[in-house]
Write a protein that holds these residues in place. Sequence first.
Motif, PDB file in Angstrom:
ATOM      1  N   GLU A  52      -8.480  -2.176   3.987  1.00 28.86           N
ATOM      2  CA  GLU A  52      -9.719  -1.412   3.761  1.00 28.86           C
ATOM      3  C   GLU A  52     -10.943  -2.228   4.183  1.00 28.86           C
ATOM      4  OE1 GLU A  52     -10.276  -0.248  -0.347  1.00 28.86           O
ATOM      5  OE2 GLU A  52     -11.406   1.531   0.269  1.00 28.86           O
ATOM      6  N   PHE A  71      -5.581   7.022   7.536  1.00 33.15           N
ATOM      7  CA  PHE A  71      -6.484   7.510   6.485  1.00 33.15           C
ATOM      8  C   PHE A  71      -7.758   6.665   6.432  1.00 33.15           C
ATOM      9  CE2 PHE A  71      -7.604   6.176   2.076  1.00 33.15           C
ATOM     10  CZ  PHE A  71      -8.420   7.245   1.755  1.00 33.15           C
ATOM     11  N   LEU A  72      -7.606   5.332   6.420  1.00 35.00           N
ATOM     12  CA  LEU A  72      -8.778   4.462   6.269  1.00 35.00           C
ATOM     13  C   LEU A  72      -9.753   4.629   7.444  1.00 35.00           C
ATOM     14  CD1 LEU A  72      -7.035   1.186   4.984  1.00 35.00           C
ATOM     15  CD2 LEU A  72      -8.527   2.728   3.663  1.00 35.00           C
ATOM     16  N   ARG A 110     -11.425   8.137   7.409  1.00 37.23           N
ATOM     17  CA  ARG A 110     -12.451   8.281   6.358  1.00 37.23           C
ATOM     18  C   ARG A 110     -13.779   7.692   6.829  1.00 37.23           C
ATOM     19  NH1 ARG A 110     -11.527   5.409   0.626  1.00 37.23           N
ATOM     20  NH2 ARG A 110     -11.749   3.638   2.031  1.00 37.23           N
ATOM     21  N   THR A 149      -1.480   4.928   6.058  1.00 43.91           N
ATOM     22  CA  THR A 149      -2.704   4.525   5.352  1.00 43.91           C
ATOM     23  C   THR A 149      -3.762   4.053   6.353  1.00 43.91           C
ATOM     24  OG1 THR A 149      -1.340   3.896   3.470  1.00 43.91           O
ATOM     25  CG2 THR A 149      -3.598   3.076   3.484  1.00 43.91           C
ATOM     26  N   SER A 170       6.382   8.298   7.799  1.00 41.28           N
ATOM     27  CA  SER A 170       4.963   8.062   8.126  1.00 41.28           C
ATOM     28  C   SER A 170       4.445   9.150   9.069  1.00 41.28           C
ATOM     29  CB  SER A 170       4.757   6.667   8.740  1.00 41.28           C
ATOM     30  OG  SER A 170       5.248   6.592  10.067  1.00 41.28           O
ATOM     31  N   ASN A 206       6.972  -0.401   2.997  1.00 40.12           N
ATOM     32  CA  ASN A 206       5.522  -0.450   2.767  1.00 40.12           C
ATOM     33  C   ASN A 206       4.756  -0.778   4.045  1.00 40.12           C
ATOM     34  OD1 ASN A 206       5.575   0.243   0.080  1.00 40.12           O
ATOM     35  ND2 ASN A 206       5.690  -1.873  -0.647  1.00 40.12           N
ATOM     36  N   SER A 265      -4.577  -1.431   8.228  1.00 38.74           N
ATOM     37  CA  SER A 265      -4.125  -1.156   6.860  1.00 38.74           C
ATOM     38  C   SER A 265      -4.958  -1.886   5.810  1.00 38.74           C
ATOM     39  CB  SER A 265      -2.643  -1.504   6.700  1.00 38.74           C
ATOM     40  OG  SER A 265      -2.428  -2.888   6.830  1.00 38.74           O
ATOM     41  N   ASN A 315       1.989   1.608   5.375  1.00 40.10           N
ATOM     42  CA  ASN A 315       0.611   1.084   5.302  1.00 40.10           C
ATOM     43  C   ASN A 315      -0.091   1.139   6.660  1.00 40.10           C
ATOM     44  OD1 ASN A 315       0.815   0.564   2.597  1.00 40.10           O
ATOM     45  ND2 ASN A 315       1.287  -1.615   2.832  1.00 40.10           N
TER      46      ASN A 315
END
Length: 285
Positions: A87, A139-140, A143, A136, A186, A128, A85, A132
Amino acid sequence: MATSINQPPTRSTAPPVTVHRVLTGQKALVTGANSGIGQAVAIALGEAGADVVVNYIDGDASAEAVVEKIRKFGAKAYAHKADVSSEDEVAAMFARMMQQFGTIDILVNNAGLQRDSAFQDMTLANWNKVLNVNLTGQFLCAREAVLEFLRRGVVPSISSAAGKIICMSSVHQEIPWGGHANYATSKGGIRLLMESMAQEVAPKRIRVNAIAPGAIRTPINTSAWETRPAYERLMTLVPYGRIGEPDDIARAAVWLASDHSDYVVGTTLFVDGGMTLYPGFATGG
Ligand code: NAD
């Protein structure tokens, strides 16, 4: 009509891919790979011939044990501690992988956790945390993987695809789950993240798919299977009559990562013993 053996073949005569080494030469990253499903997936990818980065958040010894098992198959492996989570930590994890392995062919977005509570008691911190890490985090990592897949493109001697992403979802991308609103949210999010990514990057020959496990015997859900009454209650939800094992998911992941599933794009593969068949309706409803 019998075909003469002198006629040209109408289909490829390339030798069949050897099932056990279908991922030879490929580089894989598995998040949350020192426990449960991720551990089984990482080992199975290594057995299938891939070099593997074993990501984890805590438990250095268990991560090293997974690395050792993968090396026994002759594949390369190392453990990398990083919070999916974050970046910065994800960027550093991919930078190291590019340095040590040169590229990435397979990302298994597996890391996940639960922070359960009644809805009215759910703290923002627990909401969260789950979003996260579970959403998330996927996603990170995706990507970073897509950036490298796009940069490198297809290498036909390695795979028909420029890259493969497998998102570990859950039957709870479909089945609402009281007491676990953050987790179910999620997983519902993972479904549309996976499908949107798949639609967007398929023209670049990147395959994005998901696995939706049912009840799998891992530390995340010990209370659901460790006692006999709990196991029996669980079985009322599983038509196939047994709990899933991490290897059930690992075999599906190897297939989705390999060219055997080359035309499978944007699909969720349910590996759940029939949990999503609404077994409560089997005898009435
Ligand atoms: P597990 O608790 O055994 O493993 C979870 C892994 O995620 C661990 O390796 C942990 O270190 C890692 N992790 C947690 N937070 C992290 C973070 N911030 N950064 C990096 N790694 C982190 O659980 P499991 O059952 O193996 O779950 C794996 C995945 O499968 C999860 O996404 C889970 O939601 C999903 N899933 C599990 C089941 C099941 O029945 N076990 C069912 C459906 C879906």
